[in-house]
Motif scaffolding. Structure first.
Motif, PDB file in Angstrom:
ATOM      1  N   ILE A 195      -8.688  -2.461  -9.853  1.00  0.00           N
ATOM      2  CA  ILE A 195      -7.596  -1.823 -10.591  1.00  0.00           C
ATOM      3  C   ILE A 195      -6.894  -0.784  -9.725  1.00  0.00           C
ATOM      4  O   ILE A 195      -5.659  -0.741  -9.638  1.00  0.00           O
ATOM      5  CB  ILE A 195      -8.128  -1.180 -11.887  1.00  0.00           C
ATOM      6  N   VAL A 196      -7.682   0.055  -9.065  1.00  0.00           N
ATOM      7  CA  VAL A 196      -7.097   1.108  -8.223  1.00  0.00           C
ATOM      8  C   VAL A 196      -6.371   0.513  -7.020  1.00  0.00           C
ATOM      9  O   VAL A 196      -5.338   1.036  -6.589  1.00  0.00           O
ATOM     10  CB  VAL A 196      -8.187   2.100  -7.779  1.00  0.00           C
ATOM     11  N   LEU A 197      -6.870  -0.586  -6.490  1.00  0.00           N
ATOM     12  CA  LEU A 197      -6.174  -1.242  -5.386  1.00  0.00           C
ATOM     13  C   LEU A 197      -4.769  -1.667  -5.809  1.00  0.00           C
ATOM     14  O   LEU A 197      -3.803  -1.486  -5.054  1.00  0.00           O
ATOM     15  CB  LEU A 197      -6.978  -2.456  -4.907  1.00  0.00           C
ATOM     16  N   ALA A 198      -4.647  -2.218  -7.020  1.00  0.00           N
ATOM     17  CA  ALA A 198      -3.329  -2.627  -7.521  1.00  0.00           C
ATOM     18  C   ALA A 198      -2.405  -1.419  -7.670  1.00  0.00           C
ATOM     19  O   ALA A 198      -1.225  -1.468  -7.288  1.00  0.00           O
ATOM     20  CB  ALA A 198      -3.486  -3.353  -8.854  1.00  0.00           C
ATOM     21  N   VAL A 199      -2.934  -0.313  -8.207  1.00  0.00           N
ATOM     22  CA  VAL A 199      -2.141   0.910  -8.362  1.00  0.00           C
ATOM     23  C   VAL A 199      -1.708   1.451  -6.995  1.00  0.00           C
ATOM     24  O   VAL A 199      -0.565   1.867  -6.801  1.00  0.00           O
ATOM     25  CB  VAL A 199      -2.953   1.969  -9.127  1.00  0.00           C
ATOM     26  N   TYR A 200      -2.624   1.414  -6.057  1.00  0.00           N
ATOM     27  CA  TYR A 200      -2.361   1.896  -4.702  1.00  0.00           C
ATOM     28  C   TYR A 200      -1.230   1.105  -4.037  1.00  0.00           C
ATOM     29  O   TYR A 200      -0.331   1.686  -3.418  1.00  0.00           O
ATOM     30  CB  TYR A 200      -3.653   1.776  -3.896  1.00  0.00           C
ATOM     31  N   ILE A 201      -1.265  -0.197  -4.181  1.00  0.00           N
ATOM     32  CA  ILE A 201      -0.231  -1.045  -3.574  1.00  0.00           C
ATOM     33  C   ILE A 201       1.146  -0.702  -4.126  1.00  0.00           C
ATOM     34  O   ILE A 201       2.152  -0.689  -3.398  1.00  0.00           O
ATOM     35  CB  ILE A 201      -0.562  -2.532  -3.806  1.00  0.00           C
ATOM     36  N   VAL A 202       1.209  -0.386  -5.426  1.00  0.00           N
ATOM     37  CA  VAL A 202       2.484  -0.081  -6.070  1.00  0.00           C
ATOM     38  C   VAL A 202       2.992   1.316  -5.716  1.00  0.00           C
ATOM     39  O   VAL A 202       4.180   1.506  -5.425  1.00  0.00           O
ATOM     40  CB  VAL A 202       2.355  -0.222  -7.607  1.00  0.00           C
TER      41      VAL A 202
END
Length: 415
Positions: A195-202
Motif C-alpha cells: 500500500i505504501v509503495l503505491a502511495v510513494y509512487i504517486v
C-alpha cells in the motif's frame, strides 16, 4: 593543506527561519512520501527483533545466535546504504526507493511461502531485510534536496522520523505471532508495504536540484577528508545505539526479567517511540543551538544512561534508563544530519549512504555484542558498558573538532 570552505548559503527571504518558511521552501508531498516509505521500511527492518523469542524457541537458538540473527539485517542495511547512496545519485532517490521496496516485498513473500526452518534461513531473511534498512540513504536525500541549508535539520528530522516504524514492529509483531504464528507475520507485512509503495509512487517527486552523476571513484572522495570520518563515527554511536537497542530490547526484556513476548514488545515500543519522536526535534534543536552543542549533550546523557542500564536491578529502573538513552540517541540522530548537508551538500547522496552505513555497523555491533555477552558472561552488562564507553569516546571527538568546524565551515546556519 588548505581548507575548503563551502558556501552553500541560501537566498534570504523574510520567512527563511519561520515555520511558514519551512513549509513553503520544499515539497510537502515528497516529504510525506519519504516519511511513509522510511516508516514501513524500518518496521520490517527490525522485524526479527520482536519475533526473536518465538523464533528462538522454534529453532532452538543460543543467545549468541539470537544476537547475530537480529543484528544481520542491521549489518546488511549498513552495507547496502553505500550502494543506495550511489544509486540515488545515479538514477534519483524515487526510483531507487521503488526498486528497494520491491525487493523487500518479494523477499518477505517468498519467506512466508517457503518458511524459515533453520538459523541459516534467518540469516538469509536478514540479508533481504537489509534492503529495508538501506531505505535510510534514499528517504533522506529524497526529502532534503528540496530544502535550503537553514531548514535541513528539520526536513531530515521529519523524514528520519520514519524510524518510528520500529515501534509498529514492536507493538504488533508479537501479537500477530501469537494469533497466527511468527512465520505468518512475514506474509502479513507485505500488505502495508504494498500500500505504501503505491502511495510513494504517486506522491514522491525528485528535486530539480539533483546533482549531475559523477564517475564511480568520485563518490568516495569525501572519505579523503577527516570530517567525513568524524561524522560517520558520531552516527555509529547515535544511530547504532538506537537501532541496536530497537533490535535487541525484546530479547533483553524476555531474558532478563522473564516478560512475555507481547509485554516485552510493549516495553520495547515505549523505548523506541521515545527515540523516534525526538528525531525531528533533534534536527530542530540543532538548527537552533548548533549540531555540535546538541551532540555534546547527547553523548553525555547516552553514556550515563547506558552505563546505568548495565547495573539496573529492576524492570522499572531499566525501562526508565532505556527511555532516557533513546531520547538522547534520537536527538543525536537528528543532530548529526543537521551537520552532514552543511559540510557535504554536493555529496549529500553518497554521504547519507556512508554515514548511514556507519550507523548500521554500530547497531550491528551493539545487537551482536549483547548476545555474545549474555552467552559468555551470563549477563548483558558488558555489552552496555562497552557501548557507553564508545559514547564517551564520541564526546572526546566532538570536543576536539568543534573549534575547527566552527572556524572553517561557512554555511549560513548554526553548527
Amino acid at each position: 593543506m588548505a581548507t575548503i570552505i563551502r558556501d552553500i548559503r541560501a537566498p534570504e527571504t523574510d520567512s527563511d527561519t519561520s515555520e511558514d518558511g519551512f513549509w513553503q521552501a520544499g515539497h510537502t508531498p515528497t516529504l510525506i512520501a519519504a516519511f511513509l516509505y522510511f516508516d514501513l521500511a524500518f518496521m520490517v527492518w527490525v522485524l526479527l527483533g520482536p519475533l526473536a523469542p518465538e523464533i528462538a524457541k522454534t529453532l532452538a537458538l543460543t543467545p549468541a545466535e539470537k544476537g547475530l540473527m537480529v543484528a544481520t539485517p542491521t549489518l546488511m542495511g549498513a552495507l547496502l546504504r553505500v550502494a543506495n547512496g550511489l544509486l540515488v545519485d545515479r538514477i534519483g532517490p524515487k526510483m531507487a526507493g521503488v526498486l528497494n521496496q520491491i525487493i523487500v516485498i518479494a523477499g518477505l513473500f517468498g519467506a512466508w511461502m517457503l518458511g524459515v526452518n533453520s538459523f541459516t534461513g534467518t540469516l538469509a531473511l536478514g540479508f533481504v531485510l537489509g534492503f529495508a534498512g538501506a531505505s535510510f540513504s534514499i528517504a533522506l536525500p529524497l526529502a532534503s534536496r528540496w530544502y535550503p541549508p537553514e531548514h535541513q535539520g528539520k526536513a531530515m528530522g521529519l523524514a528520519g522520523m520514519g524510524n518510528s516504524g520500529t515501534v509498529l514492529a514492536s507493538l504488533f509483531a508479537p501479537i500477530l505471532a501469537k494469533m497466527f504464528g511468527w512465520n505468518a507475520v512475514l506474509g502479513l507485512a507485505c500488505i502495508p508495504l504494498t500500500i505504501v509503495l503505491a502511495v510513494y509512487i504517486v506522491m514522491a517527486k525528485d528535486s530539480p536540484n539533483q546533482p549531475a552523476p559523477k564517475r564511480f571513484a568520485e563518490y568516495f572522495l569525501p572519505l579523503k577528508t577527516a570530517d567525513a570520518w568524524w561524522l560517520m563515527g558520531f552516527y555509529a554511536v547515535t544511530f547504532g545505539g538506537f537501532s541496536g537497542l530497537a533490535s535487541s530490547l525484546t530479547i533483553y526484556f524476555t531474558d532478563q526479567f522473564g516478560l512475555t513476548t507481547i509485554l516485552a514488545g510493549y516495553c520495547t515500543a515505549g523505548c523506541v517511540f521515545a527515540g523516534s519522536l525526538v528525531r525531528p526535534m533533534g534536527g530542530a534543536l540543532a538548527d537552533r543551538i548548533g549540531g555540535i552543542k546538541a551532540l555534546t549533550i547527547v553523548f553525555i546523557v547516552a553514556a550515563i544512561a547506558l552505563a546505568g542500564v548495565a547495573m539496573a536491578p529492576t524492570l522499572g529502573s531499566a525501562l526508565g534508563l532505556f527511555i532516557l538513552a533513546m531520547l538522547a540517541l534520537g536527538i543525536g540522530n537528528g543532530s548529526v544530519f543537521q551537520l552532514v548537508p552543511q559540510r557535504f551538500q554536493s555529496e549529500i547522496g553518497v554521504m547519507t549512504g556512508l554515514v548511514g552505513m556507519a550507523g548500521g555497523i554500530g547497531g550491528f555491533y551493539l545487537a551482536s555484542s549483547l548476545g555474545f555477552a549474555k552467552q559468555l558472561a551470563g549477563t548483558f552488562a558488558p555489552g552496555f558498558l562497552i557501548f557507553a564507553g564508545l559514547a564517551l569516546l564520541a564526546l572526546v571527538g566532538i570536543t576536539l573538532v568543534k573549534g575547527k568546524w566552527r572556524t572553517n565551515w561557512d554555511t549560513g546556519a548554526r553548527i
